[in-house]
Design a protein around this motif. Structure first.
Motif, mmCIF file in Angstrom:
data_model
loop_
_atom_site.group_PDB
_atom_site.id
_atom_site.type_symbol
_atom_site.label_atom_id
_atom_site.label_comp_id
_atom_site.label_asym_id
_atom_site.label_seq_id
_atom_site.Cartn_x
_atom_site.Cartn_y
_atom_site.Cartn_z
ATOM 1 N N LYS A 52 0.831 -1.214 0.000
ATOM 2 C CA LYS A 52 0.000 0.000 0.000
ATOM 3 C C LYS A 52 0.867 1.267 0.000
ATOM 4 N N VAL A 53 1.937 1.247 0.741
ATOM 5 C CA VAL A 53 2.811 2.421 0.807
ATOM 6 C C VAL A 53 3.508 2.639 -0.528
ATOM 7 N N VAL A 54 4.038 1.569 -1.119
ATOM 8 C CA VAL A 54 4.799 1.710 -2.361
ATOM 9 C C VAL A 54 3.897 2.107 -3.522
ATOM 10 N N THR A 55 2.653 1.646 -3.530
ATOM 11 C CA THR A 55 1.754 1.974 -4.643
ATOM 12 C C THR A 55 0.978 3.262 -4.418
ATOM 13 N N SER A 56 1.216 3.944 -3.307
ATOM 14 C CA SER A 56 0.539 5.225 -3.106
ATOM 15 C C SER A 56 1.076 6.251 -4.091
ATOM 16 N N GLY A 57 0.313 7.285 -4.358
ATOM 17 C CA GLY A 57 0.675 8.277 -5.371
ATOM 18 C C GLY A 57 1.997 8.961 -5.131
ATOM 19 N N THR A 58 2.225 9.413 -3.923
ATOM 20 C CA THR A 58 3.437 10.166 -3.613
ATOM 21 C C THR A 58 4.683 9.294 -3.749
ATOM 22 N N VAL A 59 4.645 8.113 -3.168
ATOM 23 C CA VAL A 59 5.813 7.230 -3.216
ATOM 24 C C VAL A 59 6.054 6.747 -4.636
ATOM 25 N N SER A 60 4.990 6.422 -5.353
ATOM 26 C CA SER A 60 5.124 5.960 -6.732
ATOM 27 C C SER A 60 5.775 7.035 -7.599
ATOM 28 N N ALA A 61 5.334 8.267 -7.458
ATOM 29 C CA ALA A 61 5.925 9.363 -8.234
ATOM 30 C C ALA A 61 7.394 9.565 -7.874
ATOM 31 N N GLU A 62 7.716 9.463 -6.607
ATOM 32 C CA GLU A 62 9.100 9.632 -6.166
ATOM 33 C C GLU A 62 9.989 8.511 -6.718
ATOM 34 N N LEU A 63 9.496 7.274 -6.672
ATOM 35 C CA LEU A 63 10.265 6.148 -7.226
ATOM 36 C C LEU A 63 10.466 6.299 -8.728
ATOM 37 N N GLN A 64 9.441 6.767 -9.434
ATOM 38 C CA GLN A 64 9.579 6.985 -10.871
ATOM 39 C C GLN A 64 10.607 8.061 -11.162
ATOM 40 N N GLY A 65 10.635 9.104 -10.344
ATOM 41 C CA GLY A 65 11.635 10.155 -10.501
ATOM 42 C C GLY A 65 13.048 9.637 -10.288
ATOM 43 N N ILE A 66 13.212 8.766 -9.306
ATOM 44 C CA ILE A 66 14.537 8.192 -9.033
ATOM 45 C C ILE A 66 14.991 7.333 -10.206
ATOM 46 N N VAL A 67 14.091 6.502 -10.724
ATOM 47 C CA VAL A 67 14.435 5.621 -11.846
ATOM 48 C C VAL A 67 14.746 6.451 -13.098
ATOM 49 N N LYS A 68 13.939 7.473 -13.369
ATOM 50 C CA LYS A 68 14.212 8.330 -14.534
ATOM 51 C C LYS A 68 15.551 9.030 -14.399
ATOM 52 N N GLY A 69 15.850 9.517 -13.222
ATOM 53 C CA GLY A 69 17.138 10.176 -12.984
ATOM 54 C C GLY A 69 18.298 9.225 -13.181
ATOM 55 N N ALA A 70 18.128 7.982 -12.735
ATOM 56 C CA ALA A 70 19.189 6.989 -12.901
ATOM 57 C C ALA A 70 19.387 6.621 -14.368
ATOM 58 N N LEU A 71 18.284 6.536 -15.118
ATOM 59 C CA LEU A 71 18.396 6.183 -16.535
ATOM 60 C C LEU A 71 18.962 7.306 -17.380
ATOM 61 N N ASN A 72 18.750 8.539 -16.965
ATOM 62 C CA ASN A 72 19.222 9.696 -17.721
ATOM 63 C C ASN A 72 20.592 10.191 -17.272
ATOM 64 N N ALA A 73 21.226 9.485 -16.334
ATOM 65 C CA ALA A 73 22.524 9.914 -15.819
ATOM 66 C C ALA A 73 23.598 9.771 -16.891
ATOM 67 N N ARG A 74 24.532 10.717 -16.902
ATOM 68 C CA ARG A 74 25.629 10.669 -17.862
ATOM 69 C C ARG A 74 26.744 9.783 -17.300
ATOM 70 N N MET A 75 27.344 9.055 -18.192
ATOM 71 C CA MET A 75 28.439 8.175 -17.796
ATOM 72 C C MET A 75 29.754 8.786 -18.200
#
Length: 75
Positions: A52-75
């Protein structure tokens, strides 16, 4: 004198070893069925709360932001 000290120390260590063996023999070998059932119920309750916590709106949006940031990171 050395033999007397050694004998007393041996008796003390032997007494402690016997006490430890007696205590180990009295220990419970494992959980009973009711303890397993309570453990499973607690684990399921924790999993539901975590889901329930992980699928809540706030946490879900935050996790998506973290994943997007990790995928867009420069190497």
């Amino acid at each position: 004198m050395y033999q007397m000290v050694r004998a007393r120390l041996g008796a003390l260590v032997g007494g402690v070893a016997r006490a430890v063996r007696r205590q180990a023999a009295r220990r419970d070998a494992g959980m009973v069925t009711s303890e397993y059932a309570m453990g499973i119920v607690a684990a399921v309750a924790f999993a539901v709360i975590l889901y329930k916590v992980v699928t809540s709106g706030t946490v879900s949006a935050e996790l998506q932001g973290i994943v997007k940031g990790a995928l867009n990171a420069r190497m």
